[in-house]
Write a protein that holds these residues in place. Structure first.
Motif, PDB file in Angstrom:
ATOM      1  N   MET A 196      85.504  27.631 -10.405  1.00 30.45           N
ATOM      2  CA  MET A 196      84.360  26.423 -10.049  1.00 30.45           C
ATOM      3  C   MET A 196      83.604  26.379 -11.205  1.00 30.45           C
ATOM      4  SD  MET A 196      83.051  28.241  -6.260  1.00 30.45           S
ATOM      5  CE  MET A 196      81.941  26.716  -6.029  1.00 30.45           C
ATOM      6  N   ARG A 197      83.514  27.015 -11.908  1.00 28.32           N
ATOM      7  CA  ARG A 197      82.706  26.869 -13.487  1.00 28.32           C
ATOM      8  C   ARG A 197      83.914  25.682 -14.455  1.00 28.32           C
ATOM      9  NH1 ARG A 197      79.701  31.848 -12.957  1.00 28.32           N
ATOM     10  NH2 ARG A 197      77.342  31.187 -12.531  1.00 28.32           N
ATOM     11  N   GLN A 198      85.147  26.013 -14.236  1.00 28.98           N
ATOM     12  CA  GLN A 198      85.969  25.345 -14.925  1.00 28.98           C
ATOM     13  C   GLN A 198      86.001  23.717 -14.213  1.00 28.98           C
ATOM     14  OE1 GLN A 198      89.789  27.280 -14.178  1.00 28.98           O
ATOM     15  NE2 GLN A 198      89.411  28.732 -15.798  1.00 28.98           N
ATOM     16  N   GLY A 199      85.729  23.536 -12.877  1.00 31.17           N
ATOM     17  CA  GLY A 199      85.610  22.428 -12.492  1.00 31.17           C
ATOM     18  C   GLY A 199      84.409  21.686 -12.713  1.00 31.17           C
ATOM     19  N   ALA A 200      83.239  22.503 -12.993  1.00 28.95           N
ATOM     20  CA  ALA A 200      81.969  21.817 -13.359  1.00 28.95           C
ATOM     21  C   ALA A 200      82.107  21.280 -14.938  1.00 28.95           C
ATOM     22  CB  ALA A 200      80.949  22.923 -13.090  1.00 28.95           C
ATOM     23  N   ALA A 201      82.709  22.233 -15.673  1.00 27.23           N
ATOM     24  CA  ALA A 201      82.852  21.611 -17.170  1.00 27.23           C
ATOM     25  C   ALA A 201      83.875  20.477 -17.109  1.00 27.23           C
ATOM     26  CB  ALA A 201      83.505  22.797 -17.975  1.00 27.23           C
TER      27      ALA A 201
ATOM     28  N   GLY B 159      78.744  13.628 -19.270  1.00 26.58           N
ATOM     29  CA  GLY B 159      77.606  14.196 -19.418  1.00 26.58           C
ATOM     30  C   GLY B 159      76.674  13.631 -18.264  1.00 26.58           C
ATOM     31  N   ARG B 160      77.078  12.648 -17.654  1.00 30.07           N
ATOM     32  CA  ARG B 160      76.252  11.947 -16.763  1.00 30.07           C
ATOM     33  C   ARG B 160      76.377  12.621 -15.468  1.00 30.07           C
ATOM     34  NH1 ARG B 160      79.505   8.056 -18.657  1.00 30.07           N
ATOM     35  NH2 ARG B 160      81.113   8.040 -16.730  1.00 30.07           N
ATOM     36  N   VAL B 161      77.139  13.737 -14.879  1.00 27.66           N
ATOM     37  CA  VAL B 161      77.259  14.573 -13.782  1.00 27.66           C
ATOM     38  C   VAL B 161      77.487  15.960 -14.348  1.00 27.66           C
ATOM     39  CG1 VAL B 161      78.092  14.760 -11.757  1.00 27.66           C
ATOM     40  CG2 VAL B 161      78.132  12.638 -12.538  1.00 27.66           C
ATOM     41  N   GLN B 162      76.320  16.662 -14.309  1.00 22.76           N
ATOM     42  CA  GLN B 162      76.345  18.094 -14.345  1.00 22.76           C
ATOM     43  C   GLN B 162      76.136  19.020 -12.804  1.00 22.76           C
ATOM     44  OE1 GLN B 162      73.137  18.588 -16.932  1.00 22.76           O
ATOM     45  NE2 GLN B 162      74.032  17.688 -18.576  1.00 22.76           N
ATOM     46  N   ILE B 163      77.138  20.044 -13.009  1.00 24.02           N
ATOM     47  CA  ILE B 163      77.113  20.737 -11.499  1.00 24.02           C
ATOM     48  C   ILE B 163      76.324  22.247 -12.035  1.00 24.02           C
ATOM     49  CG2 ILE B 163      78.554  21.958  -9.767  1.00 24.02           C
ATOM     50  CD1 ILE B 163      80.310  19.626 -10.181  1.00 24.02           C
ATOM     51  N   LYS B 164      75.314  22.539 -11.238  1.00 17.39           N
ATOM     52  CA  LYS B 164      74.961  23.900 -11.242  1.00 17.39           C
ATOM     53  C   LYS B 164      75.106  24.576 -10.099  1.00 17.39           C
ATOM     54  CE  LYS B 164      70.776  26.482 -12.280  1.00 17.39           C
ATOM     55  NZ  LYS B 164      71.165  27.534 -13.333  1.00 17.39           N
ATOM     56  N   TYR B 165      75.724  26.051 -10.171  1.00 15.01           N
ATOM     57  CA  TYR B 165      76.217  26.821  -9.226  1.00 15.01           C
ATOM     58  C   TYR B 165      75.153  27.818  -9.029  1.00 15.01           C
ATOM     59  CZ  TYR B 165      80.788  24.484  -9.135  1.00 15.01           C
ATOM     60  OH  TYR B 165      81.893  23.828  -8.916  1.00 15.01           O
ATOM     61  N   TYR B 166      74.868  28.083  -7.817  1.00 15.86           N
ATOM     62  CA  TYR B 166      73.987  29.465  -7.428  1.00 15.86           C
ATOM     63  C   TYR B 166      74.928  30.348  -6.585  1.00 15.86           C
ATOM     64  CZ  TYR B 166      70.046  26.156  -8.941  1.00 15.86           C
ATOM     65  OH  TYR B 166      69.423  25.603  -9.497  1.00 15.86           O
ATOM     66  N   PRO B 167      75.516  31.202  -7.405  1.00 13.24           N
ATOM     67  CA  PRO B 167      76.580  32.135  -6.567  1.00 13.24           C
ATOM     68  C   PRO B 167      75.900  33.305  -6.003  1.00 13.24           C
ATOM     69  CG  PRO B 167      76.337  32.567  -9.037  1.00 13.24           C
ATOM     70  CD  PRO B 167      75.376  31.474  -8.835  1.00 13.24           C
ATOM     71  N   GLY B 168      76.744  34.053  -5.446  1.00 12.61           N
ATOM     72  CA  GLY B 168      76.184  35.457  -4.643  1.00 12.61           C
ATOM     73  C   GLY B 168      75.351  35.302  -3.616  1.00 12.61           C
ATOM     74  N   GLY B 169      75.254  34.215  -2.933  1.00 12.68           N
ATOM     75  CA  GLY B 169      74.144  34.001  -1.860  1.00 12.68           C
ATOM     76  C   GLY B 169      72.740  34.202  -2.316  1.00 12.68           C
TER      77      GLY B 169
END
Length: 333
Positions: free
Chosen positions: A43-48, A56-66
């Motif tokens: 998923m982080r590879q996808g975000a990168a 850089g116009r779209v950035q994705i931040k994940y909140y893992p582990g519930g």
């Protein structure tokens, strides 16, 4: 000279600001996937990739582990804009589109070949239908076949009725479905299941091998009924309003990258479930094969679940017929 010294910092600041993306947007996405897991790595590879391809116009931040709570909490945070998306179990999305949980009807699938045949035909329809209800969906990922795991042997329905069985606290369809088996389940959030097993509040769970291992539930059970009880799956979704605020140029890029990423996770989960099943065997968990009579009773009760859900308005008769017709045709081949 003094003017020159003042102008230089201002020019430097202007150049730095001009270099920033004109329409920068951040998508905050919650997931139960543990940090450091292969799922989070992909998923982080996808975000990168999204950030690179959109300049850089779209950035994705994940909140893992519930950390953002269970699926109900994530959906609430999406409504108020605290989050823009999440990886959610199909049952959590029935409030938008009840038929999205069709794959989870108990004991409908008897093999992964049947799953692949049906999903190839039905996935596009289900995702398009969910989009019409205001949810942007990037794909469906296999959770795998869920099995009954328990601290005590479960050989038949009578044994199961004696158990303190867990069900998710945010899936009303499962609660309605278990009534067909005359069970008295104990609803809990997924985050509370391990503690429930440790304290004896519950002694039985239904989950996939990778779920049991990833969430450490396998450390608290001793027996597995070796027949697929249900097929579980999750979806990567985003709030449609938030997604629509991305530029027309960036939307197809984000959709393509995240859809491909989630398809990779779908395939990887298949392989991981096979490995996790072997890990459960190696740990010494007792695999129980139900007798033909016990299996027939479970299937008979399972056949009542779709009718209950249709009569209660929780799923459409048309989608049940589509699934059953597809399975019947496949089995006749």
């Amino acid at each position: 000279m003094k003017i020159h010294r003042m102008v230089l910092p201002i020019l430097a600041l202007w150049v730095a600001l001009a270099a920033l993306p004109a329409h920068a947007a951040r998508l905050k996405i919650a997931t139960l996937s543990p940090d450091g897991s292969p799922w989070m790595e992909r998923m982080r590879q996808g975000a990168a990739e999204v950030e690179e391809k959109t300049g850089g116009r779209v950035q994705i931040k994940y909140y893992p582990g519930g950390v953002m709570g269970n699926d109900t909490a994530v959906l609430q945070k999406m409504r108020i804009g605290q989050l823009q998306g999440g990886t959610l179990m199909a049952g959590s999305l029935t409030g938008f589109y009840p038929d999205i949980e069709i794959y989870s009807l108990p004991m409908k699938f008897r093999s992964l070949d049947e799953v692949d045949h049906i999903r190839k035909k039905m996935d596009p329809f289900l995702l398009a239908s969910l989009e019409k209800k205001g949810v942007t969906a990037f794909g469906i990922a296999e959770g795998g076949f869920a099995y009954i795991l328990s601290k005590h042997p479960v050989r038949n329905l009578a044994d199961l009725r004696q158990r303190k069985m867990w069900i998710p606290d945010d899936d009303p369809n499962i609660l309605e479905g278990v009534k067909a088996f005359d069970l008295k389940p104990i609803p809990l959030a997924i985050s509370d299941v391990l503690a429930g097993l440790q304290t004896g509040l519950i002694d039985t769970v239904t989950t996939s091998p990778i779920g049991a291992v990833a969430l450490q539930w396998h450390t608290q059970v001793k027996h597995l009924m070796n027949v697929p009880f249900m097929y579980i799956n999750a979806l990567l979704v985003a709030d449609q309003k938030a997604f629509s605020r991305l530029s027309a140029e960036d939307q197809p890029v984000v959709r393509e990258v995240l859809s491909r990423m989630f398809a990779d996770i779908d395939r990887q989960n298949r392989e991981d479930n096979i490995k996790a099943m072997e890990a459960l065997r190696n740990q010494g968990i007792n695999f129980i094969a139900p007798t033909g009579e016990a299996l027939a009773e479970l299937r008979e009760r399972s056949e009542k679940v779709p009718l209950r859900l249709v009569e209660s308005g929780r799923i459409s008769e048309a989608i049940v017929r589509s699934l059953e017709d597809g399975l019947d045709a496949y089995r006749k081949q």
